[in-house]
Scaffold this active site. Sequence first.
Site, PDB file in Angstrom:
ATOM      1  N   PHE A   1      36.567  57.028  93.966  1.00  0.00           N
ATOM      2  CA  PHE A   1      35.777  58.089  93.829  1.00  0.00           C
ATOM      3  C   PHE A   1      35.075  58.565  95.240  1.00  0.00           C
ATOM      4  CE2 PHE A   1      30.962  58.784  92.894  1.00  0.00           C
ATOM      5  CZ  PHE A   1      30.992  60.257  92.902  1.00  0.00           C
TER       6      PHE A   1
ATOM      7  N   ASN B   1      44.186  49.126  96.482  1.00  0.00           N
ATOM      8  CA  ASN B   1      45.304  48.444  95.451  1.00  0.00           C
ATOM      9  C   ASN B   1      45.077  49.276  94.119  1.00  0.00           C
ATOM     10  OD1 ASN B   1      42.630  47.630  94.299  1.00  0.00           O
ATOM     11  ND2 ASN B   1      43.187  45.519  94.277  1.00  0.00           N
TER      12      ASN B   1
ATOM     13  N   LEU C   1      35.069  50.463 101.619  1.00  0.00           N
ATOM     14  CA  LEU C   1      34.544  51.050 100.567  1.00  0.00           C
ATOM     15  C   LEU C   1      35.293  49.978  99.259  1.00  0.00           C
ATOM     16  CD1 LEU C   1      33.617  53.340 102.321  1.00  0.00           C
ATOM     17  CD2 LEU C   1      33.686  54.785 100.287  1.00  0.00           C
TER      18      LEU C   1
ATOM     19  N   TYR D   1      29.048  41.106  91.245  1.00  0.00           N
ATOM     20  CA  TYR D   1      28.948  42.205  92.119  1.00  0.00           C
ATOM     21  C   TYR D   1      27.746  42.174  93.009  1.00  0.00           C
ATOM     22  CZ  TYR D   1      28.669  47.336  93.027  1.00  0.00           C
ATOM     23  OH  TYR D   1      28.554  48.564  93.925  1.00  0.00           O
TER      24      TYR D   1
ATOM     25  N   ARG E   1      30.360  54.584  83.858  1.00  0.00           N
ATOM     26  CA  ARG E   1      28.902  54.646  84.515  1.00  0.00           C
ATOM     27  C   ARG E   1      28.332  55.948  83.674  1.00  0.00           C
ATOM     28  NH1 ARG E   1      30.317  54.408  90.892  1.00  0.00           N
ATOM     29  NH2 ARG E   1      32.680  54.909  90.165  1.00  0.00           N
TER      30      ARG E   1
END
Length: 317
Positions: A17, A38, A77, A149, A190
């Site tokens: 994104f 990937n 990122l 995370y 999300r």
Amino acid sequence: MRQFSERRVLVTGGSGFLGSHLCERLLRDGCDVLCVDNFFSGSKENIIHLMDNPHFELIRHDVTFPLYVEVDEIFNLACPASPVHYQFDPVQTTKTSVHGAINMLGLAKRVKAKIFQASTSEVYGDPQVHPQPESYWGHVNPIGPRSCYDEGKRCAETLFFDYRRQHNLRIKVARIFNTYGPRMHPNDGRVVSNFIVQALRNQSITVYGSGTQTRSFCYVDDLIEGIVRLMDTPDAFTGPVNLGNIGEYPVLYLAEKIIELTGSRASVVLKPLPADDPQQRQPDIALARAQLGWEPRVALEEGLRKTIDYFARTLQR
Ligand code: NAD
Ligand code: UDP
Ligand code: UDP
């Protein structure tokens, strides 16, 4: 032969994104862009329109493995960002953050590149200081479902600052707060993408908990501008710097706003609150204002309209 003015830029996670918007912006700014991904949570669809640009190149590669390329700048990122995606294979998430950071820092060290890290407001965990300034060390569960995370990103920050201290690398670390916009994955779980997709399909809007938890939502174009400005700051400025919108809203308000803007017949259903879900989140952006002369410009309603238009188009296909 390469012209001296050309900036060769590597974007890891470039088909995701944020990464796809960043690749687009860097191409517009005249860079040669190498996108590495990937495709774990990104998609070729996000960058297909860039493929015939001679200044754009794509490599399918997992950043947990070494990468030998020659570049001037690196934007790191690569990492799934949605809780659904990053909890799908939590060990891989930590590897991506930590081994990925080591590899990209090793690459930056070898080629003497400047390197940007996409860190996150999750480093503050479920914050007890509000709004969150960069000086706050956070309130993070090290062993919960979000830890792969949160702790992965915290460790990546540690690595960035140790490479700076040990090897004098030029680093730039941004703590990104919830960002939304076109090219979010429709199924990535999300909140903004979930609610818009549910509203457009007239399905129930799944609010977790009572919906009183808050988030501050930044439109993608504003965020990309912040990242670009950060990369252009003098070497002495490393961050970490918060990038996000200060407009803070309860999740239930977001649901109602999206129902209103889509004209949906959907109604809200309450679902259990996931473990360790932060209760409130709002960036203190004083540092970004001072150092980058940056602040978001796109109001929530305007950004939501653009995002709704995007999903309305893609869901029809
Ligand atoms: P995303 O999931 O759309 O993009 C991540 C990209 O990284 C995907 O294209 C994915 O395939 C790729 N990737 C994942 N693991 C990889 C690996 N091991 N090797 C190579 N590529 C890999 O998410 P996004 O929202 O675009 O987030 C981009 C970055 O920004 C992430 O690092 C994320 O943690 C950070 N961030 C995003 C937000 C946000 O609200 N969007 C907030 C805070 C931080
Ligand atoms: N690395 C890489 N590309 C490079 C240079 C290094 O992927 O161009 C990786 C390398 O595999 C190493 C890591 O980055 O494991 C860290 O490199 P560094 O030079 O810091 O450490 P060392 O090689 O001494 O372990
Ligand atoms: N959320 C929700 N319904 C959904 C998806 C998310 O109520 O369908 C809530 C979630 O519990 C959290 C907030 O929205 O409180 C933001 O969730 P998201 O996964 O977008 O980001 P994060 O929690 O990482 O900030």
